[in-house]
Scaffold this motif. Structure first.
Motif, PDB file in Angstrom:
ATOM      1  N   SER A   1       0.827  -1.206   0.000  1.00  0.00           N
ATOM      2  CA  SER A   1       0.000   0.000   0.000  1.00  0.00           C
ATOM      3  C   SER A   1       0.868   1.266   0.000  1.00  0.00           C
ATOM      4  CB  SER A   1      -0.947  -0.004   1.206  1.00  0.00           C
ATOM      5  OG  SER A   1      -0.229  -0.069   2.423  1.00  0.00           O
TER       6      SER A   1
ATOM      7  N   TYR B   1       1.736   1.922  -3.587  1.00  0.00           N
ATOM      8  CA  TYR B   1       0.578   2.464  -4.299  1.00  0.00           C
ATOM      9  C   TYR B   1       0.265   3.888  -3.824  1.00  0.00           C
ATOM     10  CZ  TYR B   1      -0.606  -1.900  -6.660  1.00  0.00           C
ATOM     11  OH  TYR B   1      -0.588  -2.998  -7.479  1.00  0.00           O
TER      12      TYR B   1
ATOM     13  N   ASN C   1       2.330   6.359  -5.561  1.00  0.00           N
ATOM     14  CA  ASN C   1       1.807   6.617  -6.904  1.00  0.00           C
ATOM     15  C   ASN C   1       0.391   7.212  -6.878  1.00  0.00           C
ATOM     16  OD1 ASN C   1       3.772   5.310  -9.052  1.00  0.00           O
ATOM     17  ND2 ASN C   1       3.737   3.930  -7.283  1.00  0.00           N
TER      18      ASN C   1
ATOM     19  N   LYS D   1      -2.410   6.075  -5.492  1.00  0.00           N
ATOM     20  CA  LYS D   1      -3.392   5.074  -5.881  1.00  0.00           C
ATOM     21  C   LYS D   1      -4.145   4.503  -4.676  1.00  0.00           C
ATOM     22  CE  LYS D   1      -2.512   5.297 -10.273  1.00  0.00           C
ATOM     23  NZ  LYS D   1      -3.501   5.833 -11.219  1.00  0.00           N
TER      24      LYS D   1
ATOM     25  N   ARG E   1      -5.778   0.044 -10.402  1.00  0.00           N
ATOM     26  CA  ARG E   1      -4.628   0.252  -9.520  1.00  0.00           C
ATOM     27  C   ARG E   1      -5.040   0.937  -8.221  1.00  0.00           C
ATOM     28  NH1 ARG E   1      -2.259   0.860 -14.673  1.00  0.00           N
ATOM     29  NH2 ARG E   1      -0.543  -0.612 -15.023  1.00  0.00           N
ATOM     30  N   THR E   2      -5.979   1.870  -8.297  1.00  0.00           N
ATOM     31  CA  THR E   2      -6.483   2.495  -7.071  1.00  0.00           C
ATOM     32  C   THR E   2      -7.221   1.481  -6.213  1.00  0.00           C
ATOM     33  OG1 THR E   2      -6.714   4.616  -8.224  1.00  0.00           O
ATOM     34  CG2 THR E   2      -7.929   4.355  -6.163  1.00  0.00           C
TER      35      THR E   2
ATOM     36  N   GLY F   1      -4.547  -0.659  -4.513  1.00  0.00           N
ATOM     37  CA  GLY F   1      -3.901   0.098  -3.454  1.00  0.00           C
ATOM     38  C   GLY F   1      -4.784   0.272  -2.232  1.00  0.00           C
TER      39      GLY F   1
ATOM     40  N   ALA G   1       4.713  -5.147  -6.140  1.00  0.00           N
ATOM     41  CA  ALA G   1       3.904  -3.926  -6.226  1.00  0.00           C
ATOM     42  C   ALA G   1       4.535  -2.914  -7.172  1.00  0.00           C
ATOM     43  CB  ALA G   1       3.736  -3.319  -4.831  1.00  0.00           C
TER      44      ALA G   1
ATOM     45  N   ASN H   1       2.759  -1.678 -10.992  1.00  0.00           N
ATOM     46  CA  ASN H   1       2.431  -0.314 -11.388  1.00  0.00           C
ATOM     47  C   ASN H   1       3.020   0.072 -12.736  1.00  0.00           C
ATOM     48  OD1 ASN H   1       0.984   1.566  -9.249  1.00  0.00           O
ATOM     49  ND2 ASN H   1       2.166   0.055  -8.097  1.00  0.00           N
TER      50      ASN H   1
END
Length: 505
Positions: A64, A67, A70, A72, A180-181, A184, A231, A235
């Motif tokens: 997490s 993410y 990024n 996300k 992707r969100t 995450g 991870a 991405n």
């Protein structure tokens, strides 16, 4: 040797978490309970689940974090789901401790296969978010968050797996998150659910710390490292490639582990029984489907009637499963093998024109998805009401399907041709009619009655009462179910009704 197995299991768990937000238990628990003697005794599956959950804590946290870097992770629409999931983790852990370990382990094995199939069928999801710019939860989002939050939370504590995938589906398909969100956000939530559920498992069974502390440390370190690496990779790589690879690995792993776990049941008698049922089942489906295809191309049968006739072939396939063998696990194995063959065959057929002339799909893979839902539901009903409760209750699985299938077909045909009194409302989707609902109730009553009379062994008065209760419930649930999910809601509602009735009969 066990250390090597634990390391491999933790590696797979970390990769699954980092790539698609899967719970560590999806791969770890099946591997540990099948290949490690330490986890094959009393409460072995419970202990394996605890270690997998503990491995999820740091693995999900670092995933997490990647993410989040990024941008996300989005809790604006996921906070209620998060609260519900976390609140139910401990309840699931407590129930799991008192569940027979063979049942708990068996569920973990078949769940691995099911999740693999899901990613093979739908490797990716839409990358366009539908809730951008909206800050408040809608009524639909609140309802979805409450229902799925409580059920996913319980499942996470009970199985230790499945929660990540279910959150992914809810976030993408129902709350409008891009993939992707969704990954995450789900891994962020999994960090806390894994912490709470693992602590609950250890408090309930403290011997996990004293007997398996070395496995616990190895799993946590290995899963965390591979989660972080995966991870970062996820991405940057194509979504569908990740989905296909994940699905193939989980499906193959699950099939092998199911075989290894139940290898002592394999002898010439069971082997012959399996091939007999497999032949009967395939012959039943192929023969009827071939007849329907010939009818379709040689007559002017309406598409909606052809579709309902295909439904009849599909839902009546439960009959050879329960009538042609005395072993529930053979019936389930045949069903899963057939489902895998159907998924592969239809995935190939989708590329040809004749497939498009047979089926009009509103969205991609609609027919495959409907097969997975129906056959998956039949599998669950057989496992619960035949495998868990015993062969004397397998009639519940059949009656639940028969309460839905024939009635659904009758409702569509009667409603379309004779439905003059239309029904409408906020919770009613599409065009429904009084005539269609009555046809659903009457047909459900008749087929439920026939099933109970021939299979249940109950006296005629209880059969009449039970059929009379099921029919209006089936019609009511079908009326208020949206997006074609009556395939699930009606059988589940009627099965629960019969389950409650079993207490008093």
């Amino acid at each position: 040797m066990e250390y090597l197995i634990v390391i491999i299991a933790a590696m797979l768990a970390g990769v699954g978490t980092g790539l698609v937000g899967l719970s560590a238990a999806t791969a770890m628990v099946p591997l540990l309970i099948v290949l490690c003697p330490t986890f094959q005794g009393e409460h072995g599956a419970f202990m394996a689940t605890a270690i997998a959950l503990a491995s999820d804590i740091l693995g999900s946290a670092v995933t997490s974090a990647v993410y989040a870097k990024n941008k996300k992770i989005d809790l604006k629409h996921g906070w209620l789901l998060c609260v519900c999931i976390i609140s139910m983790c401990t309840v699931g852990s407590i129930v799991a401790y008192f569940t027979h370990q063979q049942v708990l382990g068996g569920f973990s094995l078949f769940l691995c296969v099911a999740i693999g199939i899901r990613f093979l069928v739908k490797p990716g999801s839409k990358d366009k978010a539908t809730n951008e710019g909206v800050s408040r939860l809608t009524v639909k989002e609140i309802a979805v968050s409450l229902f799925f939050g409580l059920t996913i939370g319980f499942g996470t504590g009970f199985f230790g797996s499945g929660g990540g995938m279910m959150m992914l589906i809810v976030f993408t398909a129902m709350l409008g998150y891009e993939r992707r969100t969704a990954v995450g956000t789900s891994t962020f939530i999994m960090t806390f659910t894994a912490l709470i559920a693992s602590v609950s498992h250890i408090l309930i069974e403290p011997t996990i710390l004293f007997e398996c502390w070395d496995y616990l440390i190895i799993s946590i370190i290995t899963a965390t490292v591979f989660s972080m690496v995966s991870a970062r990779f996820a991405n940057k790589v194509n979504v569908k490639i990740v989905g296909y690879v994940t699905g193939a690995l989980l499906f193959g792993l699950g099939i092998v582990l199911v075989f290894l776990n139940y290898r002592e049941y394999i002898n010439m008698t069971y082997f012959a029984e399996f091939w007999k049922l497999l032949g009967i089942y395939f012959a039943y489906i192929i023969l009827l489907a071939t007849i329907l295809i010939i009818v379709h191309f040689t007559t002017k049968i309406p598409r909606y009637i052809f579709r309902k006739l295909l439904h009849i072939v599909a839902f009546t396939s439960i009959l050879p499963l329960v009538l042609c063998t005395d072993y529930w696990w053979i019936a389930v194995l045949v069903q899963l093998i057939f489902l895998a063959v159907v998924i592969v065959a239809l995935s190939i057929a989708e590329k040809f024109e004749f497939y498009k002339s047979l089926f009009v799909e509103k969205e991609e893979h609609e027919v495959i998805t409907s097969f997975i839902i129906l056959f998956g539901l039949i599998t669950v009903l057989l496992v619960v009401f035949w495998g868990v409760f015993g062969s004397q209750y397998k009639y519940v699985a059949v009656a639940a399907i028969m309460a839905w299938g024939p009635g659904d077909a009758a409702a569509a045909i009667v409603g379309r041709n004779f439905g003059e009194h239309k029904l409408s409302g906020k919770w009613i989707e599409g065009v429904k009619s009084v005539e269609g609902c009555v046809a659903m109730a009457v047909t459900s009553f008749g087929f439920t009655l026939l099933t109970l009379v021939t299979m249940s062994g109950l006296a005629i008065i209880p059969v009449l009462v039970l059929s009379g209760l099921i029919a209006p419930v089936a019609a009511f649930v079908e009326l208020y179910t949206k997006k074609g999910l009556d395939t699930v809601t009606v059988p589940i509602a009627t099965a629960l009704l019969m389950g409650v009735a079993m207490i008093f009969i």
